[in-house]
Design a protein around this motif. Structure first.
Motif, PDB file in Angstrom:
ATOM      1  N   PRO A 140     -12.046   9.101   2.018  1.00  0.00           N
ATOM      2  CA  PRO A 140     -10.846   9.761   1.491  1.00  0.00           C
ATOM      3  C   PRO A 140      -9.578   9.326   2.223  1.00  0.00           C
ATOM      4  O   PRO A 140      -9.580   9.093   3.432  1.00  0.00           O
ATOM      5  CB  PRO A 140     -11.132  11.252   1.737  1.00  0.00           C
ATOM      6  CG  PRO A 140     -12.611  11.348   1.843  1.00  0.00           C
ATOM      7  CD  PRO A 140     -13.040  10.081   2.503  1.00  0.00           C
ATOM      8  N   LYS A 191      -4.964   9.872   1.695  1.00  0.00           N
ATOM      9  CA  LYS A 191      -3.952  10.650   0.979  1.00  0.00           C
ATOM     10  C   LYS A 191      -2.856   9.755   0.407  1.00  0.00           C
ATOM     11  O   LYS A 191      -2.387   8.826   1.056  1.00  0.00           O
ATOM     12  CB  LYS A 191      -3.323  11.695   1.910  1.00  0.00           C
ATOM     13  CG  LYS A 191      -4.290  12.749   2.419  1.00  0.00           C
ATOM     14  CD  LYS A 191      -4.898  13.564   1.300  1.00  0.00           C
ATOM     15  CE  LYS A 191      -3.937  14.513   0.643  1.00  0.00           C
ATOM     16  NZ  LYS A 191      -3.636  15.698   1.468  1.00  0.00           N
ATOM     17  N   THR A 197      -5.647  13.201  -3.039  1.00  0.00           N
ATOM     18  CA  THR A 197      -6.696  12.606  -2.216  1.00  0.00           C
ATOM     19  C   THR A 197      -7.434  11.583  -3.052  1.00  0.00           C
ATOM     20  O   THR A 197      -7.940  11.898  -4.129  1.00  0.00           O
ATOM     21  CB  THR A 197      -7.688  13.668  -1.714  1.00  0.00           C
ATOM     22  OG1 THR A 197      -6.982  14.636  -0.928  1.00  0.00           O
ATOM     23  CG2 THR A 197      -8.780  13.029  -0.859  1.00  0.00           C
ATOM     24  N   PRO A 245      -6.508  13.615   5.261  1.00  0.00           N
ATOM     25  CA  PRO A 245      -7.637  13.720   4.334  1.00  0.00           C
ATOM     26  C   PRO A 245      -8.876  14.265   5.039  1.00  0.00           C
ATOM     27  O   PRO A 245      -8.989  14.179   6.268  1.00  0.00           O
ATOM     28  CB  PRO A 245      -7.862  12.269   3.895  1.00  0.00           C
ATOM     29  CG  PRO A 245      -7.440  11.469   5.087  1.00  0.00           C
ATOM     30  CD  PRO A 245      -6.248  12.218   5.645  1.00  0.00           C
TER      31      PRO A 245
END
Length: 206
Positions: A98, A100, A105, A145
């Motif tokens: 993940p 951002k 996300t 994230p």
């Protein structure tokens, strides 16, 4: 407190409930995926890393000032097919992590040298027609994230991007899992119960 449930065959997950009522899952073994399941392995990752270096990436002029990046797209990028795009998206979502983009996300796969990151935008991986690429020195918004990094590998990693589509969840599955786990948590049940794949879940004596 310890409670065990059988997922399938000899595969057992131990549910440990701490004094605050939080549940911790500790798999003691893994079930091998069914023969014939579509799998994404490190050989697919190697395929993408090699292919990505040979493709003619197009600069996204629309985002030249706001979020500079490049892309390849089926039908316009030479040597790229829909099968390639779907396979690449599965590689990205299997081996990526993940990241951002402002409040969003996304799952990003970073190149071994750390220069590039790749991502896709489609809701369903089978709809993927385009893969984006940007340099890793550009960030957008606060980078907080969730961390999914782990040293643990399981056979399920290889089928994670296809499982839900191949095995749709049933209407009563979530409620049934909650009922089976009710005795494993304390006063306060977990806010969310993740899917435990589509295996028979039954209670056994610890």
């Amino acid at each position: 407190m310890e409670r065990r449930v059988v997922l399938s065959g000899d595969s057992v997950v131990v549910f440990l409930s701490d004094p605050c009522g939080r549940i911790h899952f500790a798999p003691t073994s893994w079930v091998v995926p069914n023969e014939g399941e579509m799998m994404i392995s490190r050989s697919d990752l190697s395929w993408w890393l090699e292919l990505a270096g040979t493709l003619d990436w197009t600069f996204a002029k629309t985002y030249s000032e706001t979020a500079p990046h490049e892309y390849v797209v089926e039908g316009r990028t030479e040597g790229v097919t829909h099968v390639d795009m779907v396979r690449a998206s599965r590689v990205i979502h299997t081996f990526g992590a993940p990241g951002k983009y402002y409040s969003l996300t996304k799952i990003y796969l970073v190149s071994p040298g750390g220069r590039f990151r790749w991502w896709t935008e489609d809701n369903h991986l089978t709809d993927t027609t385009l893969v984006n690429r940007a340099t890793t020195d550009r960030f957008y918004g606060i980078q907080n994230p969730p961390s999914t990094a782990t040293a643990i590998e399981s056979p399920y990693d290889k089928i994670a991007t296809t499982w839900d589509a191949d095995h749709p969840i049933t209407d009563d599955e979530a409620g049934r899992v909650k009922r089976l786990l009710a005795a494993a948590h304390g006063t306060y049940p977990p806010h969310r119960v993740g899917r435990l794949w589509k295996f028979r879940v039954t209670e056994v004596d610890a």
